[in-house]
Design an enzyme around this catalytic site. Structure first.
Site, PDB file in Angstrom:
ATOM      1  N   GLU A  55      18.171  -9.341  -1.763  1.00  0.00           N
ATOM      2  CA  GLU A  55      17.331  -8.486  -0.906  1.00  0.00           C
ATOM      3  C   GLU A  55      17.666  -8.738   0.564  1.00  0.00           C
ATOM      4  O   GLU A  55      17.822  -7.817   1.359  1.00  0.00           O
ATOM      5  CB  GLU A  55      15.841  -8.784  -1.126  1.00  0.00           C
ATOM      6  CG  GLU A  55      15.311  -8.393  -2.485  1.00  0.00           C
ATOM      7  CD  GLU A  55      13.821  -8.643  -2.606  1.00  0.00           C
ATOM      8  OE1 GLU A  55      13.087  -8.429  -1.632  1.00  0.00           O
ATOM      9  OE2 GLU A  55      13.383  -9.074  -3.695  1.00  0.00           O
ATOM     10  N   LYS A  76       0.843  -1.207   0.000  1.00  0.00           N
ATOM     11  CA  LYS A  76       0.000   0.000   0.000  1.00  0.00           C
ATOM     12  C   LYS A  76       0.868   1.243   0.000  1.00  0.00           C
ATOM     13  O   LYS A  76       1.979   1.243   0.522  1.00  0.00           O
ATOM     14  CB  LYS A  76      -0.906   0.017   1.247  1.00  0.00           C
ATOM     15  CG  LYS A  76      -1.966  -1.046   1.200  1.00  0.00           C
ATOM     16  CD  LYS A  76      -3.047  -0.680   0.217  1.00  0.00           C
ATOM     17  CE  LYS A  76      -3.993  -1.845   0.004  1.00  0.00           C
ATOM     18  NZ  LYS A  76      -4.836  -1.707  -1.167  1.00  0.00           N
ATOM     19  N   HIS A 126      12.932  -2.967  -3.138  1.00  0.00           N
ATOM     20  CA  HIS A 126      12.245  -3.230  -4.409  1.00  0.00           C
ATOM     21  C   HIS A 126      13.029  -4.303  -5.165  1.00  0.00           C
ATOM     22  O   HIS A 126      14.263  -4.219  -5.244  1.00  0.00           O
ATOM     23  CB  HIS A 126      12.155  -1.942  -5.229  1.00  0.00           C
ATOM     24  CG  HIS A 126      11.361  -2.103  -6.481  1.00  0.00           C
ATOM     25  ND1 HIS A 126       9.974  -2.186  -6.482  1.00  0.00           N
ATOM     26  CD2 HIS A 126      11.744  -2.258  -7.775  1.00  0.00           C
ATOM     27  CE1 HIS A 126       9.553  -2.357  -7.722  1.00  0.00           C
ATOM     28  NE2 HIS A 126      10.595  -2.408  -8.531  1.00  0.00           N
TER      29      HIS A 126
HETATM   30  C1  GRF Z   1      10.094  -8.714  -2.044  1.00  0.00           C
HETATM   31  O1  GRF Z   1      10.450  -9.180  -3.303  1.00  0.00           O
HETATM   32  C2  GRF Z   1      10.253  -7.224  -1.958  1.00  0.00           C
HETATM   33  O2  GRF Z   1      11.287  -6.728  -2.747  1.00  0.00           O
HETATM   34  C3  GRF Z   1       8.952  -6.715  -2.471  1.00  0.00           C
HETATM   35  O3  GRF Z   1       7.991  -7.631  -2.028  1.00  0.00           O
HETATM   36  C4  GRF Z   1       8.615  -8.891  -1.773  1.00  0.00           C
HETATM   37  C5  GRF Z   1       8.317  -9.213  -0.351  1.00  0.00           C
HETATM   38  O4  GRF Z   1       8.752 -10.488   0.002  1.00  0.00           O
HETATM   39  N1  GRF Z   1       8.746  -5.340  -2.108  1.00  0.00           N
HETATM   40  P1  GRF Z   1       8.749 -10.925   1.521  1.00  0.00           P
HETATM   41  O5  GRF Z   1       7.331 -10.748   2.043  1.00  0.00           O
HETATM   42  O6  GRF Z   1       9.726 -10.058   2.264  1.00  0.00           O
HETATM   43  O7  GRF Z   1       9.145 -12.362   1.498  1.00  0.00           O
END
Ligand code: GRF
Length: 204
Positions: free
Chosen positions: A178, A90, A108
């Site tokens: 990430e 959101k 992201h």
């Molecule tokens: C990740 O790929 C993040 O980059 C994006 O949404 C996904 C979330 O994954 N914004 P998680 O819920 O942290 O496993």
């Protein structure tokens, strides 16, 4: 540093942040997990770690002002210094962005400023990246401003794209970076090693 994590989904980035804290790498605490979805996996992770949770969705409130007041009250109650969006789908209301200017981070799953903006989430991102013919993708941690996926970039890390990649295999490869760069970025904030001058953000 007290972190408030906002998540809508399974919460693997939230888990990576908690792991970094438990390992002593990230000198911070997560004092609040806020979700707009009552069935988010992230809520379960919070509960099993004894972290306070808030389920707040705009749908519960007759108008935006009351919703914003509830979000700000939860942040205040849990003394949140920095907000980490971790798969939060959101838009953050402008009043919250203003109250936490330069203190809201997002992760992201692509190399911004490409492949971001409204509608660019989950598999949509990786499909667009594969369709573009690019040979690299990656993850971006950025500061949240009033526009989707737009604020200043803090850290990026690339991954290669392979010929056999599907959106799922690429997503999995990006997810591993990430989990690496989000704790790294938060550590820099926690240790006051970040300088921010308009769009120029550097960690030292
Ligand atoms: C990740 O790929 C993040 O980059 C994006 O949404 C996904 C979330 O994954 N914004 P998680 O819920 O942290 O496993």
């Amino acid at each position: 540093m007290n972190i408030g994590v906002f998540a809508s989904g399974r919460g693997s980035n939230f888990q990576a942040i908690l792991n970094a804290i438990h390992q002593g790498y990230l000198p911070a605490r997560v004092t609040l997990l806020l979700s707009n979805k009552s069935d988010a996996g992230a809520l379960e992770i919070a509960r099993s770690n004894g972290i306070a949770t808030a389920h707040l969705s705009q749908k519960q409130f007759p108008d935006e002002e009351l919703y914003v007041a509830a979000v700000l009250a939860a942040l205040k109650e849990h003394d949140v210094h920095v907000i980490a969006l971790a798969g939060y789908l959101k838009m953050i209301p402008t009043a919250v962005v203003r109250a936490y200017r330069n203190r809201i981070l997002n992760i992201h799953p692509a190399l911004l400023p490409w492949f971001g903006g409204p509608g660019m989430y989950g598999h949509h991102v990786h499909e667009a990246v594969l369709a573009s013919g690019m040979k690299i993708s990656g993850a971006t941690v950025h500061i949240v401003d009033e526009e989707y996926d737009h604020g200043p970039i803090v850290i990026q890390k690339t991954v290669p794209i392979e010929q056999q990649d599907t959106p799922e295999t690429l997503a999995a490869r990006v997810l591993t970076v990430e989990h690496e760069i989000y704790p790294l970025a938060l550590k820099a904030f926690a240790e006051n090693r970040v300088s921010i001058k308009e769009r120029s953000v550097w960690i030292h």
